[in-house]
Design an enzyme around this catalytic site. Structure first.
Site, PDB file in Angstrom:
ATOM      1  N   LYS A  85       0.948  -1.216  -0.108  1.00 53.73           N
ATOM      2  CA  LYS A  85      -0.150   0.039   0.014  1.00 53.73           C
ATOM      3  C   LYS A  85       0.806   1.448  -0.125  1.00 53.73           C
ATOM      4  CE  LYS A  85      -4.141  -1.483  -0.089  1.00 53.73           C
ATOM      5  NZ  LYS A  85      -4.676  -1.769  -1.378  1.00 53.73           N
ATOM      6  N   LYS A 114      -3.022 -10.025  -8.962  1.00 55.36           N
ATOM      7  CA  LYS A 114      -4.460 -10.347  -8.531  1.00 55.36           C
ATOM      8  C   LYS A 114      -5.580  -9.490  -8.904  1.00 55.36           C
ATOM      9  CE  LYS A 114      -5.987  -8.582  -4.506  1.00 55.36           C
ATOM     10  NZ  LYS A 114      -7.568  -8.494  -4.537  1.00 55.36           N
ATOM     11  N   LYS A 138     -10.395  -4.635  -7.458  1.00 58.41           N
ATOM     12  CA  LYS A 138     -11.060  -3.326  -7.885  1.00 58.41           C
ATOM     13  C   LYS A 138     -10.043  -2.188  -8.299  1.00 58.41           C
ATOM     14  CE  LYS A 138     -13.617  -4.407  -4.424  1.00 58.41           C
ATOM     15  NZ  LYS A 138     -14.397  -4.388  -3.171  1.00 58.41           N
TER      16      LYS A 138
END
Ligand code: ATP
Ligand code: MG
Length: 331
Positions: free
Chosen positions: A115, A195, A198
């Site tokens: 992140k 992966k 969204k």
């Protein structure tokens, strides 16, 4: 029937659900309802860690829950579906668990580091505490089983460890949960590398129209070595082929495997066949979704009742926790 225990899982309301969510998690959400008391949570607080623009959280909550209900999550069978922030005891448990959460471990978690790479302009405290809040989500309901995709494995392990630490210090109050994976715990996106997510916009939404599905499938990356139509392909490295194995009848999968290796079939045709099977597979889902959306209040009614029932459990467990920790009772 006597249930075997309690299931808990959550997902961030950051958009409609996609094939990765479905194959990695929702399939199990639905299946586990037979044998367990199930609680499924829209983790809106978790969504705040990455969203700069929170304007669409309400819309996405609605869309996501509609997806879940259309996929077969069924409040009529006792399943609780609720919004995380509607049951605020989770933030109390988060604070208490944060006192025993090892900072070094949180800083080393690969999900946190990823992140930080993805959003260097917004490295907030919530990102670091994400696994602690997730542990609180699960522990607050004393869940024994947590259906998730493989990307959540390290978070689940963190939850188990913090529950053990809590119980060691304060007594056996919390329950150590087990992760539950499907046969496809990591579905790749249409880029064939990452992966399906969204946030990476490499996904195929379950609620897509047939035209949208054709368009997204057409964008899927196949065997990079297969440049020309006449080149033989390698199904074992092709993401479209791995999807065929899930959605296409076995006889046809064999045929496609053979035809790809011998350049008897091109990628365009191969994708068209997969898209056709996917569209057919999702047809009942699309119909149920359309039917459920005719009553715009339905989703919100389910969430209201879900929050009411979740609160009953949460209030009881948070009292046990505070008592075990030794916080003074309010008299
Ligand atoms: P975001 O990009 O906003 O994090 P997401 O696409 O990763 O969204 P989540 O809401 O984070 O979706 O995940 C919901 C559930 O679906 C989790 O249990 C997660 O592990 C699972 N999941 C998400 N993507 C995949 C995938 N590609 N394959 C298998 N499981 C997945
Ligand atoms: Mg995610």
């Amino acid at each position: 029937m006597e249930k075997k225990g309690r299931v808990f899982s959550g997902a961030r309301p950051t958009g409609r659900q996609h094939l990765g969510n479905y194959l990695g998690a929702i399939r199990n959400y639905v299946a586990l309802q037979d044998e367990y008391d199930c609680i499924y949570c829209v983790v809106d607080l978790h969504a705040l860690t990455t969203l700069q623009d929170t304007q669409r959280l309400r819309e996405w909550t609605y869309e996501m829950v509609l997806d879940w209900l259309a996929a077969g999550i069924d409040p009529e069978r006792g399943t609780i579906v609720f919004v995380q922030s509607h049951v605020p005891q989770v933030t109390e448990l988060h604070t208490i668990l944060s006192m025993i959460a090892p900072l070094g471990k949180l800083l080393r978690l690969p999900t946190y580091k990823e992140k930080v790479r993805q959003q260097p302009e917004n490295v907030n405290y919530g990102l670091l505490g994400y696994p602690v809040l997730m542990a609180a989500d699960i522990a607050l309901y004393k869940a024994t089983v947590v259906p998730v995709g493989e990307d959540q494995a390290s978070h689940l392990e963190f939850t188990r460890e913090i529950v053990r630490t809590f119980n060691y210090h304060f007594g056996p109050v919390l329950v150590e949960p087990q992760a539950k994976y499907t046969e496809t715990p990591r579905v790749l996106g249409i880029d064939g590398v990452n992966k399906m997510s969204k946030s990476l916009n490499n996904h195929i939404e379950l609620a897509s129209s047939p035209e949208e599905i054709y368009a997204r499938v057409h964008m899927m990356v196949t065997d990079p070595q297969r440049q020309r139509r006449s080149d033989p392909g390698r199904p074992e490295v092709c993401n479209v082929f791995s999807m065929h194995k899930i959605f296409t009848p076995p006889e046809q999968v064999k045929q496609i495997d053979h035809d790809c290796r011998t350049a008897g079939i091109g990628c365009v045709e191969c994708k068209r066949i997969f898209a056709g099977h996917l569209i057919e597979h999702l047809a009942p889902f699309r119909e149920r979704r359309a039917r459920l959306s005719q009553d715009p209040d339905y989703v919100w009614n389910v969430l209201r009742e879900g929050a009411r029932r979740a609160s009953v459990i949460a209030s009881q467990v948070i009292e046990e926790v505070k008592d075990a920790v030794g916080l003074p009772k309010r008299r």
